[in-house]
Design a protein around this motif. Structure first.
Motif, short mmCIF file in Angstrom:
data_model
loop_
_atom_site.label_atom_id
_atom_site.label_comp_id
_atom_site.label_asym_id
_atom_site.label_seq_id
_atom_site.Cartn_x
_atom_site.Cartn_y
_atom_site.Cartn_z
N MET A 66 9.99 5.95 3.46
CA MET A 66 10.39 7.00 2.53
C MET A 66 9.20 7.55 1.78
O MET A 66 8.25 6.83 1.45
N GLY A 67 9.26 8.83 1.49
CA GLY A 67 8.26 9.47 0.64
C GLY A 67 8.94 10.28 -0.44
O GLY A 67 10.03 10.81 -0.25
N VAL A 68 8.28 10.39 -1.59
CA VAL A 68 8.76 11.23 -2.67
C VAL A 68 7.72 12.33 -2.90
O VAL A 68 6.52 12.07 -2.91
N MET A 102 0.84 -1.21 0.00
CA MET A 102 0.00 0.00 0.00
C MET A 102 0.87 1.25 0.00
O MET A 102 1.80 1.36 0.80
N VAL A 103 0.57 2.17 -0.87
CA VAL A 103 1.27 3.46 -0.93
C VAL A 103 0.30 4.55 -0.50
O VAL A 103 -0.82 4.65 -1.03
N LYS A 104 0.69 5.33 0.48
CA LYS A 104 -0.16 6.40 0.99
C LYS A 104 -0.02 7.66 0.15
O LYS A 104 1.06 7.97 -0.35
N SER A 105 -1.13 8.39 0.02
CA SER A 105 -1.16 9.65 -0.72
C SER A 105 -1.34 10.81 0.26
O SER A 105 -2.24 10.79 1.10
N GLY A 136 10.63 2.44 -4.97
CA GLY A 136 10.34 1.47 -3.92
C GLY A 136 9.86 2.10 -2.63
O GLY A 136 9.97 1.50 -1.56
N CYS A 137 9.31 3.33 -2.71
CA CYS A 137 8.87 4.01 -1.50
C CYS A 137 7.38 3.83 -1.28
O CYS A 137 6.63 3.47 -2.20
N GLY A 138 6.92 4.10 -0.07
CA GLY A 138 5.54 3.85 0.29
C GLY A 138 4.70 5.07 0.56
O GLY A 138 3.58 4.96 1.06
N ASN A 139 5.23 6.27 0.23
CA ASN A 139 4.48 7.51 0.44
C ASN A 139 4.68 8.42 -0.75
O ASN A 139 5.81 8.61 -1.22
#
Length: 361
Positions: free
Chosen positions: A231-233, A1-4, A323-326
């Motif tokens: 990590m977030g981008v 899951m990637v958070k927005s 490969g980040c989740g945010n």
């Protein structure tokens, strides 16, 4: 899951002459921005991060913790934080106290962002030596953590000294999530060692992957396995109903943001930066001139613009590469209007956020 997440620099997009500041326009700007953040909760965003900047119309959020408290009273689910409070501009004891209060006021939804800062004009005007920022930063974070964890504590450092004191209140949660803004290898490794999450902005996608690989290695050296959620981008995002409309609206808006950014953030002499900021010579150099085009920034991934499908595919590809989740959507910038911004957020919530939520990175 990637958070927005939404990310807000929160510029004043009107006449930059201080003598021509219009309080009514500023009030209207605060009002519709707040409306957009409240709406984001129903549009599929997991949270909002505000920013801290000073002295220029590039940002009218000099005290973002006030925005956290305000939005907390109008939402129930989203997490809310600052990316980031610049520690050199604050007494860390005060930041610890405000963080503890905000954890209660948000009902445990606070995300704590801390940074040493990189915008030279702000440090010059504030009278803070940039050569001291890393030491101040690391000392401040240590003091803040001690204040949150211990009923009474003592701290004796280079810049701050306290003996047998406590803060009231302490946070609602025993451990608050700490994020740091990081680009330099030293800060990235330090964040990994201390189990802090981190975000980066503007760097090309492949470089972001390298940065995260460095974080994972430093975490492994410290005895833990880094997770995508660490990590977030952050990217500038604008979505419209057609490719042409998106381009026609986003390009001038980003150019306005870019002009303000160069004035507010870029080192005046990139050949002679303060000690400890050498990494930023190469990072800022393209922004110092006029040789970075809108198309080039789109190609390197710093801007995601187009229809919902185009932007969805751009962001999914970046997330899978890094490969980040945010993902932090910096979607309100330059001279974009309320209607343009909120339509873009709506389309992101309908088409992009669900795709990110279903990703397994």
């Amino acid at each position: 899951m990637v958070k927005s997440w939404l990310f807000e620099i929160f510029s004043y997009p009107y006449d930059p002459d201080p003598a021509k500041f219009d309080p009514q326009l500023c009030k209207e700007l605060y009002d519709w921005k707040l409306e957009s953040w409240v709406a984001a909760e129903d549009q599929g965003f997991d949270g909002v991060f505000f920013s801290e900047h000073h002295f220029t119309p590039y940002s009218i959020s000099p005290s973002p913790n006030l925005l956290v408290a305000t939005l907390a009273q109008r939402t129930t689910r989203m997490h809310i934080g600052v990316m980031a409070n610049i520690t050199a501009f604050h007494n860390p004891r005060r930041l610890a106290e405000e963080g503890a209060m905000l954890d209660h006021l948000t009902g445990g939804r606070l995300e704590v962002g801390l940074g040493r800062g990189v915008d030279e004009p702000e440090f010059i005007r504030e009278g803070v030596k940039m050569e001291e920022t890393r030491a101040r930063f690391e000392e401040s974070v240590a003091l803040i953590q001690a204040a949150w964890k211990e009923p009474t504590w003592s701290f004796h450092g280079e810049f701050y000294n306290y003996e047998n004191v406590g803060i009231w209140p302490r946070p609602l949660r025993p451990e608050l999530p700490i994020w740091v803004t990081a680009l330099s290898p030293n800060t990235v490794a330090w964040a990994a060692k201390n189990n802090f999450r981190f975000t980066s902005v503007f760097s090309p996608t492949e470089q972001m992957r390298t940065i995260f690989d460095g974080y994972k290695k430093a975490a492994a050296d410290a005895g833990r396995e880094a997770q995508p959620s660490d990590m977030g981008v952050c990217r500038n995002v604008f979505i419209a109903d057609s490719e042409q409309e998106a381009r026609d609206l986003a390009e001038p808006a980003f150019n306005a943001l870019f002009a303000a950014f160069k004035e507010a953030a870029v080192f005046h002499d990139l050949d002679n930066v303060p000690a400890g900021y050498e990494h930023y010579q190469s990072f800022f150099r393209p922004f110092a001139g006029d040789d970075v085009s809108f198309d080039a920034l789109v190609a390197m991934g710093a801007i995601c613009v187009g229809t919902p499908q185009t932007v969805r595919d751009q962001i999914v590809d970046q997330i899978e590469t890094i490969g980040c989740g945010n993902f932090l959507n910096w979607g309100s910038f330059g001279n974009l209007t309320k209607e343009q911004t909120m339509r873009s957020y709506q389309l992101f919530g309908e088409h992009v956020a669900p795709a990110l939520r279903s990703l397994n990175v």
